[in-house]
Write a protein that holds these residues in place. Structure first.
Motif, PDB file in Angstrom:
ATOM      1  N   PRO A 183       0.796  -1.236   0.000  1.00 19.03           N
ATOM      2  CA  PRO A 183       0.000   0.000   0.000  1.00 19.03           C
ATOM      3  C   PRO A 183       0.823   1.279   0.000  1.00 19.03           C
ATOM      4  O   PRO A 183       0.427   2.265  -0.621  1.00 19.03           O
ATOM      5  CB  PRO A 183      -0.828  -0.121   1.291  1.00 19.03           C
ATOM      6  CG  PRO A 183      -0.861  -1.570   1.597  1.00 19.03           C
ATOM      7  CD  PRO A 183       0.428  -2.122   1.106  1.00 19.03           C
ATOM      8  N   ASP A 184       1.974   1.258   0.697  1.00 22.60           N
ATOM      9  CA  ASP A 184       2.797   2.470   0.744  1.00 22.60           C
ATOM     10  C   ASP A 184       4.013   2.364  -0.173  1.00 22.60           C
ATOM     11  O   ASP A 184       4.995   3.081   0.003  1.00 22.60           O
ATOM     12  CB  ASP A 184       3.243   2.754   2.181  1.00 22.60           C
ATOM     13  CG  ASP A 184       4.076   1.625   2.779  1.00 22.60           C
ATOM     14  OD1 ASP A 184       4.123   0.535   2.162  1.00 22.60           O
ATOM     15  OD2 ASP A 184       4.679   1.817   3.851  1.00 22.60           O
ATOM     16  N   GLY A 185       3.930   1.478  -1.161  1.00 20.12           N
ATOM     17  CA  GLY A 185       5.033   1.303  -2.096  1.00 20.12           C
ATOM     18  C   GLY A 185       4.512   1.171  -3.515  1.00 20.12           C
ATOM     19  O   GLY A 185       3.651   1.949  -3.960  1.00 20.12           O
ATOM     20  N   LEU A 186       4.989   0.180  -4.202  1.00 18.19           N
ATOM     21  CA  LEU A 186       4.618  -0.022  -5.598  1.00 18.19           C
ATOM     22  C   LEU A 186       3.190  -0.533  -5.711  1.00 18.19           C
ATOM     23  O   LEU A 186       2.799  -1.484  -5.032  1.00 18.19           O
ATOM     24  CB  LEU A 186       5.579  -1.023  -6.246  1.00 18.19           C
ATOM     25  CG  LEU A 186       5.355  -1.317  -7.731  1.00 18.19           C
ATOM     26  CD1 LEU A 186       5.676  -0.081  -8.570  1.00 18.19           C
ATOM     27  CD2 LEU A 186       6.220  -2.501  -8.170  1.00 18.19           C
ATOM     28  N   VAL A 187       2.396   0.105  -6.590  1.00 14.97           N
ATOM     29  CA  VAL A 187       1.044  -0.352  -6.886  1.00 14.97           C
ATOM     30  C   VAL A 187       0.930  -0.567  -8.396  1.00 14.97           C
ATOM     31  O   VAL A 187       1.832  -0.228  -9.152  1.00 14.97           O
ATOM     32  CB  VAL A 187      -0.026   0.655  -6.400  1.00 14.97           C
ATOM     33  CG1 VAL A 187       0.063   0.837  -4.890  1.00 14.97           C
ATOM     34  CG2 VAL A 187       0.111   2.006  -7.096  1.00 14.97           C
ATOM     35  N   GLY A 188      -0.201  -1.154  -8.816  1.00 17.41           N
ATOM     36  CA  GLY A 188      -0.322  -1.512 -10.233  1.00 17.41           C
ATOM     37  C   GLY A 188      -1.551  -0.943 -10.902  1.00 17.41           C
ATOM     38  O   GLY A 188      -2.221  -1.652 -11.660  1.00 17.41           O
ATOM     39  N   THR A 189      -1.843   0.327 -10.666  1.00 18.93           N
ATOM     40  CA  THR A 189      -3.018   0.925 -11.292  1.00 18.93           C
ATOM     41  C   THR A 189      -2.747   1.241 -12.759  1.00 18.93           C
ATOM     42  O   THR A 189      -1.611   1.469 -13.175  1.00 18.93           O
ATOM     43  CB  THR A 189      -3.441   2.216 -10.565  1.00 18.93           C
ATOM     44  OG1 THR A 189      -2.341   3.121 -10.534  1.00 18.93           O
ATOM     45  CG2 THR A 189      -3.864   1.909  -9.138  1.00 18.93           C
ATOM     46  N   SER A 190      -3.834   1.230 -13.536  1.00 21.37           N
ATOM     47  CA  SER A 190      -3.804   1.608 -14.957  1.00 21.37           C
ATOM     48  C   SER A 190      -2.888   0.738 -15.805  1.00 21.37           C
ATOM     49  O   SER A 190      -2.302   1.206 -16.782  1.00 21.37           O
ATOM     50  CB  SER A 190      -3.417   3.090 -15.112  1.00 21.37           C
ATOM     51  OG  SER A 190      -4.365   3.917 -14.485  1.00 21.37           O
ATOM     52  N   ASN A 191      -2.767  -0.541 -15.423  1.00 26.92           N
ATOM     53  CA  ASN A 191      -2.121  -1.495 -16.316  1.00 26.92           C
ATOM     54  C   ASN A 191      -3.096  -1.804 -17.456  1.00 26.92           C
ATOM     55  O   ASN A 191      -4.256  -1.385 -17.412  1.00 26.92           O
ATOM     56  CB  ASN A 191      -1.755  -2.770 -15.539  1.00 26.92           C
ATOM     57  CG  ASN A 191      -0.540  -3.475 -16.134  1.00 26.92           C
ATOM     58  OD1 ASN A 191      -0.311  -3.452 -17.335  1.00 26.92           O
ATOM     59  ND2 ASN A 191       0.237  -4.121 -15.260  1.00 26.92           N
ATOM     60  N   LYS A 192      -2.664  -2.539 -18.456  1.00 27.51           N
ATOM     61  CA  LYS A 192      -3.526  -2.842 -19.592  1.00 27.51           C
ATOM     62  C   LYS A 192      -3.367  -4.294 -20.013  1.00 27.51           C
ATOM     63  O   LYS A 192      -2.284  -4.874 -19.908  1.00 27.51           O
ATOM     64  CB  LYS A 192      -3.198  -1.937 -20.788  1.00 27.51           C
ATOM     65  CG  LYS A 192      -3.619  -0.496 -20.636  1.00 27.51           C
ATOM     66  CD  LYS A 192      -3.334   0.281 -21.905  1.00 27.51           C
ATOM     67  CE  LYS A 192      -3.772   1.732 -21.771  1.00 27.51           C
ATOM     68  NZ  LYS A 192      -3.507   2.494 -23.023  1.00 27.51           N
ATOM     69  N   ALA A 193      -4.446  -4.845 -20.529  1.00 26.29           N
ATOM     70  CA  ALA A 193      -4.396  -6.187 -21.096  1.00 26.29           C
ATOM     71  C   ALA A 193      -3.858  -6.108 -22.522  1.00 26.29           C
ATOM     72  O   ALA A 193      -4.219  -5.217 -23.284  1.00 26.29           O
ATOM     73  CB  ALA A 193      -5.789  -6.810 -21.093  1.00 26.29           C
ATOM     74  N   VAL A 194      -2.989  -7.047 -22.864  1.00 32.75           N
ATOM     75  CA  VAL A 194      -2.528  -7.179 -24.250  1.00 32.75           C
ATOM     76  C   VAL A 194      -2.987  -8.518 -24.829  1.00 32.75           C
ATOM     77  O   VAL A 194      -2.881  -8.757 -26.034  1.00 32.75           O
ATOM     78  CB  VAL A 194      -0.990  -7.067 -24.345  1.00 32.75           C
ATOM     79  CG1 VAL A 194      -0.545  -5.669 -23.936  1.00 32.75           C
ATOM     80  CG2 VAL A 194      -0.299  -8.117 -23.478  1.00 32.75           C
ATOM     81  N   ALA A 195      -3.487  -9.384 -23.962  1.00 37.25           N
ATOM     82  CA  ALA A 195      -4.019 -10.697 -24.345  1.00 37.25           C
ATOM     83  C   ALA A 195      -4.839 -11.195 -23.165  1.00 37.25           C
ATOM     84  O   ALA A 195      -5.100 -10.438 -22.220  1.00 37.25           O
ATOM     85  CB  ALA A 195      -2.878 -11.654 -24.675  1.00 37.25           C
ATOM     86  N   ASN A 196      -5.283 -12.443 -23.215  1.00 37.49           N
ATOM     87  CA  ASN A 196      -5.953 -13.008 -22.050  1.00 37.49           C
ATOM     88  C   ASN A 196      -5.068 -12.845 -20.819  1.00 37.49           C
ATOM     89  O   ASN A 196      -3.867 -13.141 -20.864  1.00 37.49           O
ATOM     90  CB  ASN A 196      -6.253 -14.489 -22.266  1.00 37.49           C
ATOM     91  CG  ASN A 196      -7.330 -14.709 -23.306  1.00 37.49           C
ATOM     92  OD1 ASN A 196      -7.964 -13.771 -23.794  1.00 37.49           O
ATOM     93  ND2 ASN A 196      -7.546 -15.966 -23.667  1.00 37.49           N
ATOM     94  N   VAL A 197      -5.659 -12.394 -19.733  1.00 39.50           N
ATOM     95  CA  VAL A 197      -4.889 -12.087 -18.525  1.00 39.50           C
ATOM     96  C   VAL A 197      -4.914 -13.279 -17.575  1.00 39.50           C
ATOM     97  O   VAL A 197      -5.971 -13.856 -17.298  1.00 39.50           O
ATOM     98  CB  VAL A 197      -5.449 -10.841 -17.826  1.00 39.50           C
ATOM     99  CG1 VAL A 197      -4.778 -10.623 -16.469  1.00 39.50           C
ATOM    100  CG2 VAL A 197      -5.249  -9.612 -18.710  1.00 39.50           C
ATOM    101  N   GLU A 198      -3.737 -13.643 -17.082  1.00 39.24           N
ATOM    102  CA  GLU A 198      -3.610 -14.676 -16.062  1.00 39.24           C
ATOM    103  C   GLU A 198      -2.839 -14.085 -14.888  1.00 39.24           C
ATOM    104  O   GLU A 198      -1.782 -13.477 -15.073  1.00 39.24           O
ATOM    105  CB  GLU A 198      -2.875 -15.901 -16.594  1.00 39.24           C
ATOM    106  CG  GLU A 198      -3.577 -16.598 -17.747  1.00 39.24           C
ATOM    107  CD  GLU A 198      -2.819 -17.827 -18.221  1.00 39.24           C
ATOM    108  OE1 GLU A 198      -2.041 -18.383 -17.407  1.00 39.24           O
ATOM    109  OE2 GLU A 198      -2.992 -18.215 -19.389  1.00 39.24           O
TER     110      GLU A 198
END
Length: 235
Positions: A183-198
């Motif tokens: 929470p107070d470090g690296l987060v992953g907002t606004s990533n994007k899919a380029v194919a089926n996501v796993e």
């Protein structure tokens, strides 16, 4: 300490359940839920929209301080389940007393930030209770140990940790392999899919936020039985 797995369920189901909260629920939201889920439960004041639309919840759970008499008086007493403690929200009270393969939550992603944060807190604390929250533009759920999502390329995939978590991914523009999110470090907002996501997540604590259009895909993934489930926590 209390093993939450031993809490006696108020509602048991072998199929998904819709849980209605007291926040804003549009007519399309109600229709969407009714077309996907047969069993309806309300968290306190969430019973109002169901009753006003001609649907009686099979259970109303919470401290019942938001349920107006004009609605409460129409509910059979054996469907009211008051839980008076004030250390948790009505969403939390409801989620911990529902035993189902999946809960579809409506009316919990309203305008108040503090309400949203409390709801997200419960998603993580009740890690053994799969739940997908429906908002006006997005859906939010606690990432299970693994999940495969055949979503369209370019769709936004946001990952937000509420605990320190690690994992691996396929189909994301920016993979999460070898990353530590917190929470107070690296987060992953606004990533994007380029194919089926796993996604493969090493421990509980990660919220996944997707466009609302991905609801059916996410529900099918949870109901497939292939996502795994986090163990009930001990508090």
């Amino acid at each position: 300490m209390v093993n939450l797995a031993k809490i006696k369920p108020i509602v048991r189901a072998e199929e998904p359940i819709a849980l209605f909260g007291g926040g804003k629920i549009g007519p399309q939201d109600l229709s969407l839920a009714l077309s996907r889920v047969d069993r309806l439960v309300a968290a306190d004041g969430g019973a109002a929209i169901l009753i006003d639309s001609g649907h009686m919840p099979e259970a109303v759970i919470g401290d019942l301080d938001s349920l107006e008499p004009r609605h409460r008086d129409r509910i059979p007493p054996d469907r009211l389940f008051p839980i008076t403690e004030q250390d948790s929200t009505d969403f939390d009270k409801s989620l911990r007393h529902i035993q189902a393969p999946l809960v579809l939550g409506l009316g919990f992603l309203g305008e108040r930030v503090d309400h949203k944060l409390a709801t997200f807190n419960s998603l993580i604390r009740r890690q053994d209770r799969p739940c997908v929250l429906l908002g006006s533009k997005e859906i939010v759920f606690h990432a299970p140990p693994q999940i495969e999502l055949p979503i369209e390329p370019e769709q936004t995939v946001s990952l937000f940790p509420l605990r320190r978590v690690t994992g691996s991914s396929k189909g994301l523009e920016w993979p999460i392999d070898e990353l530590v999110m917190e929470p107070d470090g690296l987060v992953g907002t606004s990533n994007k899919a380029v194919a089926n996501v796993e996604l493969r997540i090493d421990g509980p604590g990660l919220l996944v936020i997707l466009p609302r259009s991905a609801l059916d895909i996410v529900m099918q993934a949870f109901l497939s039985g292939q996502t795994g489930r986090w163990p009930a926590p001990v508090e």
